[in-house]
Design a protein around this motif. Structure first.
Motif, short mmCIF file in Angstrom:
data_model
loop_
_atom_site.label_atom_id
_atom_site.label_comp_id
_atom_site.label_asym_id
_atom_site.label_seq_id
_atom_site.Cartn_x
_atom_site.Cartn_y
_atom_site.Cartn_z
N ILE A 1 0.85 -1.20 0.00
CA ILE A 1 0.00 0.00 0.00
C ILE A 1 0.88 1.25 0.00
CG2 ILE A 1 -1.70 1.32 1.31
CD1 ILE A 1 -2.77 -1.36 2.37
N ALA A 2 1.95 1.23 0.80
CA ALA A 2 2.86 2.37 0.87
C ALA A 2 3.54 2.61 -0.47
CB ALA A 2 3.90 2.15 1.96
N VAL A 3 3.96 1.53 -1.14
CA VAL A 3 4.60 1.66 -2.46
C VAL A 3 3.60 2.23 -3.46
CG1 VAL A 3 5.62 0.39 -4.39
CG2 VAL A 3 6.31 -0.14 -2.04
N ALA A 4 2.34 1.79 -3.39
CA ALA A 4 1.30 2.32 -4.29
C ALA A 4 1.12 3.81 -4.07
CB ALA A 4 -0.02 1.58 -4.05
N ALA A 5 1.20 4.25 -2.81
CA ALA A 5 1.08 5.68 -2.51
C ALA A 5 2.22 6.47 -3.15
CB ALA A 5 1.08 5.90 -1.00
N LEU A 6 3.41 5.90 -3.17
CA LEU A 6 4.55 6.58 -3.79
C LEU A 6 4.37 6.69 -5.30
CD1 LEU A 6 7.48 4.92 -1.78
CD2 LEU A 6 6.75 7.31 -1.67
N VAL A 7 3.80 5.63 -5.92
CA VAL A 7 3.54 5.67 -7.36
C VAL A 7 2.51 6.76 -7.69
CG1 VAL A 7 2.61 4.38 -9.31
CG2 VAL A 7 4.18 3.25 -7.71
N VAL A 8 1.44 6.81 -6.90
CA VAL A 8 0.41 7.83 -7.11
C VAL A 8 1.00 9.23 -6.94
CG1 VAL A 8 -1.75 8.79 -6.19
CG2 VAL A 8 -1.50 6.31 -6.50
N PHE A 9 1.86 9.39 -5.92
CA PHE A 9 2.52 10.68 -5.72
C PHE A 9 3.33 11.08 -6.95
CE2 PHE A 9 6.73 12.50 -4.83
CZ PHE A 9 6.34 13.79 -4.49
N ALA A 10 4.10 10.14 -7.50
CA ALA A 10 4.94 10.44 -8.66
C ALA A 10 4.09 10.89 -9.85
CB ALA A 10 5.78 9.22 -9.03
N VAL A 11 2.97 10.22 -10.07
CA VAL A 11 2.07 10.57 -11.17
C VAL A 11 1.49 11.97 -10.96
CG1 VAL A 11 -0.10 9.99 -12.32
CG2 VAL A 11 1.52 8.18 -11.73
N ALA B 1 4.80 17.14 6.02
CA ALA B 1 4.50 15.89 5.30
C ALA B 1 4.87 16.15 3.84
CB ALA B 1 3.03 15.52 5.43
N PRO B 2 6.13 15.94 3.45
CA PRO B 2 6.63 16.44 2.17
C PRO B 2 5.86 15.98 0.94
CG PRO B 2 8.15 14.85 3.15
CD PRO B 2 7.17 15.22 4.20
N LEU B 3 5.44 14.72 0.87
CA LEU B 3 4.74 14.24 -0.31
C LEU B 3 3.35 14.88 -0.42
CD1 LEU B 3 7.04 12.13 0.06
CD2 LEU B 3 5.48 10.42 -0.87
N VAL B 4 2.61 14.87 0.67
CA VAL B 4 1.26 15.43 0.68
C VAL B 4 1.30 16.93 0.50
CG1 VAL B 4 -0.83 15.74 2.06
CG2 VAL B 4 0.38 13.55 2.11
N PHE C 1 -4.86 13.86 -5.60
CA PHE C 1 -3.72 12.99 -5.37
C PHE C 1 -3.26 13.09 -3.93
CE2 PHE C 1 -3.45 13.50 -10.00
CZ PHE C 1 -3.18 12.20 -10.41
N ALA C 2 -3.26 14.32 -3.39
CA ALA C 2 -2.80 14.53 -2.02
C ALA C 2 -3.67 13.78 -1.02
CB ALA C 2 -2.80 16.02 -1.70
N ALA C 3 -4.98 13.78 -1.26
CA ALA C 3 -5.90 13.10 -0.34
C ALA C 3 -5.61 11.60 -0.28
CB ALA C 3 -7.34 13.34 -0.78
N PHE C 4 -5.35 11.00 -1.47
CA PHE C 4 -5.06 9.57 -1.49
C PHE C 4 -3.73 9.27 -0.79
CE2 PHE C 4 -2.90 5.90 -3.32
CZ PHE C 4 -3.85 4.91 -3.15
N VAL C 5 -2.69 10.04 -1.14
CA VAL C 5 -1.37 9.81 -0.56
C VAL C 5 -1.40 10.06 0.95
CG1 VAL C 5 1.04 10.59 -0.54
CG2 VAL C 5 -0.18 10.32 -2.71
N ASN C 6 -2.22 11.00 1.37
CA ASN C 6 -2.33 11.32 2.79
C ASN C 6 -2.82 10.11 3.59
OD1 ASN C 6 -2.07 13.02 4.96
ND2 ASN C 6 -4.08 13.95 4.74
#
Length: 477
Positions: free
Chosen positions: A175-185, A284-287, A298-303
């Motif tokens: 799940i965490a890796v999926a969040a990183l992929v979504v962040f990159a997109v 929270a650098p990614l969000v 995207f931020a809501a999902f990664v959050n």
């Protein structure tokens, strides 16, 4: 094995009943699970903390810190993979140092590893509580209660069984890796090279690339570690691996390669998307970066999914702390009751005792960053000792059977040793109080060793037997 180590008084042996009450579930962990465990240790670092290194050294300084510390971990991982194949034991780094440097070296290394992995869950639990409140969940529930509940649930899962626990860890990590992929997109369309260099030079002789000069690079080194911190815990699962000689190298090196990819993506994309000045102060650098560039969906999902990164690291560090305590206790370096295992072959006493200590640390200190800095200091000590162990074993025991030989041999682990010492010094640049407190804990544990436990070691514990075998071979030679 040194001459002084061989002259030490021989410890007493224990009965088969002693070890029946202190045995783990062998053959229950595949190399894929080991790789997942390695990634789980460190993946929370992608979601928080590392970015403060940009405030210390700028983007280039942080990138250098990431690459230098990544090299340290990679070279050390080669050595750990080799030693864990030759000595597949739950003691891992402690067992390697015990064979290479005797009881004192083994005790010091083992205690450093234990302190590292015992403090990490306490630190991460405070981040989890903050994250839960930031999401608007359980806003009226005190952080202390959230921390206690997380420990109760995840310690309980680990008591149920190692296979079940690592499957849960693996799922959370995905799940965490999926969040990183979504962040990159989400962040990619906003990427600009100019954003990487938007911090004005702030020191004499500084530049846009290094706005805080060379000293900023040194100060950024501990933050470069946060993207890999914990991966060295994979060998602690050696006794539970299906085929240690094949699985340990695959698991450790595979985890390192994936962490290089995720860490580089975080360092590059957060800064290139939102700017170095913004990234260096983001909670929270990614969000925060996604919100800054206008990608709230995207931020809501990664959050939400980002919480999985924290939980994965939290869960895996609890696992490693319990295995290190188990191994040290089984061999007599810590009180022997800590190594009791139940019907599920999990060290339930270590899990519960450490869980209580970690809750007290988290609630009592309440500062996750300070706790994490304490863990980093202990980690650097253990890295230096484990690299030194690999070097000494190559020099003193070239005939040791090695199913896997570290690429580059002792040349690369020597580089890793030097980098570990540099990183150790750099921790004082970040938080001298945290470093000093951790050093005091290590000194207290060594006092316990010299006063009591060295007189009550277990001669036929697996870690001690590896060392005894080396001593016997040396005598024959």
């Amino acid at each position: 094995m040194t001459t002084n180590a061989r002259r030490e008084a021989a410890p007493a042996a224990e009965t088969s009943e002693y070890f029946e009450k202190r045995s783990l579930a062998q053959g229950s962990v595949s190399w894929v699970m080991l790789m997942g465990l390695g990634v789980a240790y460190a993946i929370s670092g992608d979601f928080s903390g590392w970015n403060y290194g940009i405030a210390q050294g700028g983007w280039v300084g942080m990138l250098i810190a990431f690459l230098v510390m990544g090299a340290m971990y990679l070279f050390m991982s080669f050595g750990l993979a080799e030693m864990s194949c030759a000595m597949p034991t739950a003691g891992a780094g402690y067992a390697f140092a015990r064979r290479a440097m005797g009881k004192v070296g083994g005790a010091f290394t083992g205690f450093a590893i234990l302190v590292d992995f015992a403090i990490c869950p306490a630190a991460i639990s405070t981040f989890i509580a903050d994250y839960v409140h930031a999401l608007g969940w359980f806003s009226n529930v005190p952080s202390a209660l959230i921390i206690a509940v997380f420990f109760a649930v995840f310690v309980g899962l680990q008591i149920v069984g190692v296979g079940e626990a690592l499957k849960v860890t693996f799922g959370i990590t995905l799940i965490a890796v999926a969040a990183l992929v979504v962040f990159a997109v989400g962040i990619a369309p906003s990427f600009s090279v100019g954003n990487l260099f938007d911090i004005a030079p702030a020191a004499s002789g500084a530049s846009e690339a290094l706005p805080f000069g060379v000293s900023g690079v040194i100060a950024a080194l501990p933050f470069g570690m946060w993207l890999f911190l914990g991966v060295e815990g994979v060998p602690l699962a050696a006794e539970e691996a299906r085929d240690p000689e094949r699985d340990m190298p695959r698991g450790i090196i595979g985890a390192m390669l994936l962490l290089f990819i995720t860490g580089f993506a975080a360092v590059m994309l957060v800064t290139g998307g939102a700017g170095a000045l913004f990234a260096g102060t983001a909670a929270a650098p990614l969000v925060d970066a996604l919100n800054e560039v206008g990608a709230p969906g995207f931020a809501a999902f990664v959050n939400v999914a980002g919480l999985a990164g924290l939980v994965a690291s939290f869960f895996s560090c609890i696992y490693s702390a319990s295995r290190q305590a188990f191994a040290l206790s089984r061999a007599g370096y810590l009180p022997k009751f800590l190594s009791y295992t139940g019907s599920r072959k999990t060290p339930f006493v270590s899990l519960v005792v450490l869980g209580v200590i970690e809750v007290v640390l988290a609630v009592g200190i309440g500062n996750g960053s300070a706790l994490l800095n304490m863990a980093v200091f202990a980690a650097c000590v253990s890295y230096a000792m484990m690299n030194l162990s690999h070097i000494l074993l190559h020099l003193h025991e070239p005939q040791m059977e090695r199913a896997f030989v570290a690429p580059g041999g002792i040349a690369l682990t020597s580089i890793s040793l030097v980098l570990a010492l540099v990183a150790l010094v750099s921790t004082f640049f970040v938080d001298v109080v945290a470093a000093g407190c951790t050093l005091a804990v290590l000194v207290a544990l060594m006092v316990y060793f010299f006063v009591y436990s060295r007189h009550h070691l277990v001669a036929n514990a697996p870690d001690e037997e590896f060392a005894a075998l080396a001593a016997a071979e040396a005598e024959l030679a």
